[in-house]
Design an enzyme around this catalytic site. Structure first.
Site, PDB file in Angstrom:
ATOM      1  N   GLU A  45       1.304  -1.170  -0.143  1.00 29.49           N
ATOM      2  CA  GLU A  45      -0.061   0.468   0.034  1.00 29.49           C
ATOM      3  C   GLU A  45       0.732   1.427   0.242  1.00 29.49           C
ATOM      4  OE1 GLU A  45      -2.933   0.274   3.060  1.00 29.49           O
ATOM      5  OE2 GLU A  45      -2.697   2.464   3.070  1.00 29.49           O
ATOM      6  N   ARG A  49       0.516  10.598   0.347  1.00 29.92           N
ATOM      7  CA  ARG A  49       0.897  11.585   1.185  1.00 29.92           C
ATOM      8  C   ARG A  49       1.306  12.219   1.014  1.00 29.92           C
ATOM      9  NH1 ARG A  49       0.790   7.892   6.652  1.00 29.92           N
ATOM     10  NH2 ARG A  49      -1.194   6.535   6.108  1.00 29.92           N
ATOM     11  N   LYS A 133     -10.908  -1.274   7.024  1.00 31.39           N
ATOM     12  CA  LYS A 133      -9.838  -1.467   7.546  1.00 31.39           C
ATOM     13  C   LYS A 133     -10.426  -1.088   9.124  1.00 31.39           C
ATOM     14  CE  LYS A 133      -6.085   2.383   8.299  1.00 31.39           C
ATOM     15  NZ  LYS A 133      -5.173   2.782   6.762  1.00 31.39           N
TER      16      LYS A 133
HETATM   17  C1  3PG Z   1      -0.944   4.775   9.083  1.00 26.61           C
HETATM   18  O1  3PG Z   1      -1.647   4.661   7.671  1.00 26.61           O
HETATM   19  O2  3PG Z   1       0.152   5.589   8.251  1.00 26.61           O
HETATM   20  C2  3PG Z   1      -0.544   3.138   8.664  1.00 26.61           C
HETATM   21  O3  3PG Z   1      -1.810   2.753   9.649  1.00 26.61           O
HETATM   22  C3  3PG Z   1       0.895   2.495   9.575  1.00 26.61           C
HETATM   23  O4  3PG Z   1       0.972   2.662  10.969  1.00 26.61           O
HETATM   24  P1  3PG Z   1       1.763   2.207  11.734  1.00 26.61           P
HETATM   25  O5  3PG Z   1       2.983   3.268  11.381  1.00 26.61           O
HETATM   26  O6  3PG Z   1       1.187   2.279  12.771  1.00 26.61           O
HETATM   27  O7  3PG Z   1       2.038   0.852  11.364  1.00 26.61           O
END
Ligand code: 3PG
Length: 214
Positions: A45, A49, A133
């Site tokens: 994924e 961002r 999710k």
């Molecule tokens: C995110 O959207 O940043 C993910 O959920 C990852 O989260 P994490 O860095 O806590 O694994």
């Protein structure tokens, strides 16, 4: 006779662990994806961002055929269009609105809308969506919360993300309503900054070996 429409594969069934990637430089996308695939994590994924994200998705889709690359942090119809045009094969969002759902449904690729409360789960079930999710997993109640949802809402299946680590992934995967987990723990910032793809591969191999806690 007209053949039945091809059933879209589920995002939840791609792999038990989905790395969540935040890339500043699209040039890192291919070596990073190769390291993840080599470590046994083919479903990747890439979050929308950063400005580099669409190019990163395109590069992985073109150069790493063993990977199944998707887009994360999909927040609206524009993101859906950008992601699919870049070659994303699945879509993930931290939350949802009806506008976003409509765009994701129209995209032709499987998608996972984000939820963190029972009401949001019920609202998605009402709209015919059973795969979601759970975000932010640890902050929203973690395994205890998901376990509590399983009895009244057994049809909902989740990919918990947010605070999932090497230490707790197996406990999440052991829950009856959890099909996979997502996270960044196999992508430490210092390894990415140093372009240490061997370390990413080794952490991915460790993550892909996680089994549901007995
Ligand atoms: C995110 O959207 O940043 C993910 O959920 C990852 O989260 P994490 O860095 O806590 O694994």
């Amino acid at each position: 006779m007209t053949p039945a429409p091809r059933e879209l594969p589920s995002v939840l069934d791609l792999a038990p662990v989905v790395p969540v990637v935040v890339l500043e430089d699209a040039a890192d996308a291919v070596p990073l994806a190769r390291a993840l695939v080599a470590g046994g994590l083919p479903a990747i994924e890439v979050t929308l961002r950063t400005e580099a994200a669409p190019e990163a998705i395109r590069a992985i889709a073109d150069a790493v055929p063993e990977a199944v690359v998707g887009a994360g942090t999909v927040l609206g119809p524009e993101h859906v269009g950008t992601a699919v045009a870049a070659g994303a094969r699945f879509l993930v969002s931290p939350g949802w609105t009806d506008t976003l759902l409509e765009a994701m449904r129209g995209s032709g690729v499987p998608f996972l809308p984000g939820v963190s409360t029972a009401s949001e789960v019920v609202a998605l079930l009402e709209r015919g969506i059973e795969e979601m999710k759970f975000f932010p997993a640890e902050a929203a109640g973690g395994t205890g919360y998901l376990k509590s949802l399983a009895s009244p809402l057994p049809q909902a299946r989740f990919c918990p993300t947010g605070g999932v680590t090497a230490a707790n992934a197996a406990t999440y995967l052991a829950l009856p309503n959890v099909a996979c987990v997502g996270g960044t723990w196999m992508l430490p910032a210092d390894a990415l900054a140093a372009k240490d793809w061997e370390r990413v591969r080794a952490l991915a191999a460790e993550a892909s070996g996680v089994r549901p806690a007995g």
